[in-house]
Design a protein around this motif. Structure first.
Motif, PDB file in Angstrom:
ATOM      1  N   CYS A   1       8.408 -21.618  19.447  1.00 32.42           N
ATOM      2  CA  CYS A   1       7.484 -21.647  18.305  1.00 32.42           C
ATOM      3  C   CYS A   1       7.822 -22.782  17.349  1.00 32.42           C
ATOM      4  CB  CYS A   1       7.497 -20.307  17.583  1.00 32.42           C
ATOM      5  SG  CYS A   1       6.785 -18.969  18.561  1.00 32.42           S
ATOM      6  N   LEU A   2       9.111 -22.937  17.041  1.00 30.50           N
ATOM      7  CA  LEU A   2       9.519 -24.012  16.132  1.00 30.50           C
ATOM      8  C   LEU A   2       9.213 -25.387  16.730  1.00 30.50           C
ATOM      9  CD1 LEU A   2      12.846 -22.490  14.836  1.00 30.50           C
ATOM     10  CD2 LEU A   2      10.829 -23.023  13.450  1.00 30.50           C
ATOM     11  N   GLY A   3       9.442 -25.552  18.022  1.00 33.98           N
ATOM     12  CA  GLY A   3       9.175 -26.838  18.670  1.00 33.98           C
ATOM     13  C   GLY A   3       7.693 -27.186  18.678  1.00 33.98           C
ATOM     14  N   ALA A   4       6.852 -26.225  19.065  1.00 37.02           N
ATOM     15  CA  ALA A   4       5.411 -26.470  19.099  1.00 37.02           C
ATOM     16  C   ALA A   4       4.867 -26.706  17.693  1.00 37.02           C
ATOM     17  CB  ALA A   4       4.698 -25.299  19.773  1.00 37.02           C
ATOM     18  N   PHE A   5       5.338 -25.923  16.725  1.00 36.79           N
ATOM     19  CA  PHE A   5       4.922 -26.075  15.335  1.00 36.79           C
ATOM     20  C   PHE A   5       5.311 -27.459  14.801  1.00 36.79           C
ATOM     21  CE2 PHE A   5       6.226 -25.976  10.879  1.00 36.79           C
ATOM     22  CZ  PHE A   5       5.086 -25.519  10.251  1.00 36.79           C
ATOM     23  N   THR A   6       6.546 -27.867  15.071  1.00 37.68           N
ATOM     24  CA  THR A   6       7.037 -29.149  14.574  1.00 37.68           C
ATOM     25  C   THR A   6       6.186 -30.297  15.090  1.00 37.68           C
ATOM     26  OG1 THR A   6       9.273 -28.291  14.356  1.00 37.68           O
ATOM     27  CG2 THR A   6       9.059 -30.683  14.504  1.00 37.68           C
ATOM     28  N   GLN A   7       5.747 -30.191  16.333  1.00 36.05           N
ATOM     29  CA  GLN A   7       4.948 -31.254  16.937  1.00 36.05           C
ATOM     30  C   GLN A   7       3.498 -31.227  16.448  1.00 36.05           C
ATOM     31  OE1 GLN A   7       5.416 -31.700  21.177  1.00 36.05           O
ATOM     32  NE2 GLN A   7       3.392 -32.580  21.399  1.00 36.05           N
ATOM     33  N   ALA A   8       2.881 -30.036  16.378  1.00 33.00           N
ATOM     34  CA  ALA A   8       1.439 -29.957  16.157  1.00 33.00           C
ATOM     35  C   ALA A   8       1.020 -29.690  14.713  1.00 33.00           C
ATOM     36  CB  ALA A   8       0.845 -28.873  17.055  1.00 33.00           C
ATOM     37  N   VAL A   9       1.828 -28.951  13.966  1.00 28.54           N
ATOM     38  CA  VAL A   9       1.388 -28.479  12.647  1.00 28.54           C
ATOM     39  C   VAL A   9       2.182 -29.104  11.507  1.00 28.54           C
ATOM     40  CG1 VAL A   9       0.943 -26.430  11.232  1.00 28.54           C
ATOM     41  CG2 VAL A   9       0.723 -26.277  13.724  1.00 28.54           C
ATOM     42  N   ALA A  10       3.487 -29.178  11.651  1.00 26.05           N
ATOM     43  CA  ALA A  10       4.364 -29.621  10.558  1.00 26.05           C
ATOM     44  C   ALA A  10       3.956 -30.958   9.932  1.00 26.05           C
ATOM     45  CB  ALA A  10       5.815 -29.669  11.034  1.00 26.05           C
ATOM     46  N   PRO A  11       3.516 -31.961  10.715  1.00 22.64           N
ATOM     47  CA  PRO A  11       3.181 -33.250  10.088  1.00 22.64           C
ATOM     48  C   PRO A  11       2.085 -33.156   9.020  1.00 22.64           C
ATOM     49  CG  PRO A  11       3.424 -33.524  12.443  1.00 22.64           C
ATOM     50  CD  PRO A  11       3.455 -32.037  12.180  1.00 22.64           C
ATOM     51  N   SER A  12       1.263 -32.119   9.082  1.00 21.37           N
ATOM     52  CA  SER A  12       0.161 -31.990   8.118  1.00 21.37           C
ATOM     53  C   SER A  12       0.526 -31.134   6.905  1.00 21.37           C
ATOM     54  CB  SER A  12      -1.062 -31.383   8.811  1.00 21.37           C
ATOM     55  OG  SER A  12      -0.800 -30.039   9.189  1.00 21.37           O
ATOM     56  N   LEU A  13       1.754 -30.621   6.857  1.00 24.67           N
ATOM     57  CA  LEU A  13       2.149 -29.694   5.798  1.00 24.67           C
ATOM     58  C   LEU A  13       3.184 -30.296   4.853  1.00 24.67           C
ATOM     59  CD1 LEU A  13       2.551 -26.365   7.807  1.00 24.67           C
ATOM     60  CD2 LEU A  13       0.565 -27.139   6.505  1.00 24.67           C
ATOM     61  N   SER A  14       3.324 -29.649   3.707  1.00 28.87           N
ATOM     62  CA  SER A  14       4.364 -30.010   2.746  1.00 28.87           C
ATOM     63  C   SER A  14       5.708 -29.483   3.249  1.00 28.87           C
ATOM     64  CB  SER A  14       4.057 -29.374   1.385  1.00 28.87           C
ATOM     65  OG  SER A  14       4.162 -27.950   1.488  1.00 28.87           O
ATOM     66  N   ALA A  15       6.775 -29.922   2.600  1.00 30.59           N
ATOM     67  CA  ALA A  15       8.110 -29.417   2.936  1.00 30.59           C
ATOM     68  C   ALA A  15       8.163 -27.902   2.756  1.00 30.59           C
ATOM     69  CB  ALA A  15       9.168 -30.103   2.078  1.00 30.59           C
ATOM     70  N   GLN A  16       7.478 -27.392   1.726  1.00 29.96           N
ATOM     71  CA  GLN A  16       7.448 -25.944   1.493  1.00 29.96           C
ATOM     72  C   GLN A  16       6.823 -25.219   2.685  1.00 29.96           C
ATOM     73  OE1 GLN A  16       4.669 -24.488  -1.428  1.00 29.96           O
ATOM     74  NE2 GLN A  16       5.713 -22.520  -1.615  1.00 29.96           N
ATOM     75  N   GLY A  17       5.722 -25.733   3.224  1.00 28.48           N
ATOM     76  CA  GLY A  17       5.066 -25.099   4.365  1.00 28.48           C
ATOM     77  C   GLY A  17       5.963 -25.082   5.591  1.00 28.48           C
ATOM     78  N   VAL A  18       6.653 -26.183   5.831  1.00 24.87           N
ATOM     79  CA  VAL A  18       7.573 -26.262   6.975  1.00 24.87           C
ATOM     80  C   VAL A  18       8.709 -25.262   6.795  1.00 24.87           C
ATOM     81  CG1 VAL A  18       9.182 -27.775   8.207  1.00 24.87           C
ATOM     82  CG2 VAL A  18       6.941 -28.651   7.474  1.00 24.87           C
ATOM     83  N   GLU A  19       9.230 -25.168   5.580  1.00 26.34           N
ATOM     84  CA  GLU A  19      10.318 -24.229   5.300  1.00 26.34           C
ATOM     85  C   GLU A  19       9.844 -22.776   5.466  1.00 26.34           C
ATOM     86  OE1 GLU A  19      12.868 -22.887   1.389  1.00 26.34           O
ATOM     87  OE2 GLU A  19      12.416 -25.022   1.610  1.00 26.34           O
ATOM     88  N   THR A  20       8.652 -22.476   4.985  1.00 25.43           N
ATOM     89  CA  THR A  20       8.096 -21.131   5.116  1.00 25.43           C
ATOM     90  C   THR A  20       7.986 -20.751   6.589  1.00 25.43           C
ATOM     91  OG1 THR A  20       6.831 -21.302   3.065  1.00 25.43           O
ATOM     92  CG2 THR A  20       6.068 -19.674   4.667  1.00 25.43           C
ATOM     93  N   PHE A  21       7.438 -21.667   7.408  1.00 28.92           N
ATOM     94  CA  PHE A  21       7.284 -21.351   8.824  1.00 28.92           C
ATOM     95  C   PHE A  21       8.638 -21.174   9.505  1.00 28.92           C
ATOM     96  CE2 PHE A  21       6.899 -22.036  13.308  1.00 28.92           C
ATOM     97  CZ  PHE A  21       5.874 -21.159  13.624  1.00 28.92           C
ATOM     98  N   ALA A  22       9.609 -21.998   9.159  1.00 26.43           N
ATOM     99  CA  ALA A  22      10.937 -21.884   9.774  1.00 26.43           C
ATOM    100  C   ALA A  22      11.515 -20.491   9.552  1.00 26.43           C
ATOM    101  CB  ALA A  22      11.867 -22.956   9.227  1.00 26.43           C
ATOM    102  N   LYS A  23      11.265 -19.914   8.374  1.00 29.22           N
ATOM    103  CA  LYS A  23      11.758 -18.562   8.093  1.00 29.22           C
ATOM    104  C   LYS A  23      11.023 -17.529   8.941  1.00 29.22           C
ATOM    105  CE  LYS A  23      13.087 -19.619   3.334  1.00 29.22           C
ATOM    106  NZ  LYS A  23      12.700 -19.496   1.921  1.00 29.22           N
ATOM    107  N   VAL A  24       9.709 -17.673   9.073  1.00 25.34           N
ATOM    108  CA  VAL A  24       8.887 -16.728   9.832  1.00 25.34           C
ATOM    109  C   VAL A  24       9.218 -16.775  11.327  1.00 25.34           C
ATOM    110  CG1 VAL A  24       6.494 -16.221  10.519  1.00 25.34           C
ATOM    111  CG2 VAL A  24       7.011 -16.791   8.152  1.00 25.34           C
ATOM    112  N   ALA A  25       9.547 -17.965  11.825  1.00 26.82           N
ATOM    113  CA  ALA A  25       9.791 -18.144  13.252  1.00 26.82           C
ATOM    114  C   ALA A  25      11.260 -17.999  13.647  1.00 26.82           C
ATOM    115  CB  ALA A  25       9.274 -19.508  13.706  1.00 26.82           C
TER     116      ALA A  25
END
Length: 148
Positions: free
Chosen positions: A18-42
């Motif tokens: 999940c973290l790998g796919a998110f980092t490639q497809a979603v993270a570039p469009s988000l703020s640092a806060q969004g990336v941090e939030t997802f890292a906690k959820v995943a």
């Protein structure tokens, strides 16, 4: 390809996928806060905590490796759907979605889709259901699918 329930032994692999796919497809469009939030959820521990609740978590296994994961919350909300980048467009997401929808417990299933995944959810039969929103830095498009 086999779809089965997520096990505790799967947690490190599922989290990494999940973290790998998110980092490639979603993270570039988000703020640092969004990336941090997802890292906690995943995180593996967060998955373990949700496994104890009313969340259906399924993985797709092919060639002995977890290739995708879906999480259906309370039988009515797709909380997560990720496919390993090397396995995308090979039927993994469709198999996971179909398996989860077979176990849905509501007439309408919802998802808060990342903007990069809207087209994929439309292919699964979901329709837009409101305006784009943001929670804790995660930007999403509400979508829903009415089940027969």
């Amino acid at each position: 390809m086999q779809v089965r329930k997520l096990t505790h032994d799967d947690l490190p692999h599922a989290s990494a996928l999940c973290l790998g796919a998110f980092t490639q497809a979603v993270a570039p469009s988000l703020s640092a806060q969004g990336v941090e939030t997802f890292a906690k959820v995943a995180a593996a521990q967060a998955f373990a905590e949700r496994m104890a609740g009313d969340n259906l978590m399924l993985v797709c296994v092919a060639e002995g490796v977890i290739t995708g994961l879906i999480e259906l919350k309370q039988g009515r909300h797709v909380a997560m759907l990720f496919v390993a980048p090397s396995w995308q467009r090979r039927g993994v997401g469709t198999r996971l979605m179909n398996a989860a929808l077979e176990q849905a417990r509501a007439a309408v299933v919802t998802v808060s889709a990342s903007l990069s995944s809207v087209a994929a959810y439309q292919r699964y039969g979901f329709a837009l259901a409101g305006d784009v929103g943001e929670i804790a830095g995660l930007i999403y498009q509400p979508m829903e699918k009415r089940l027969p």
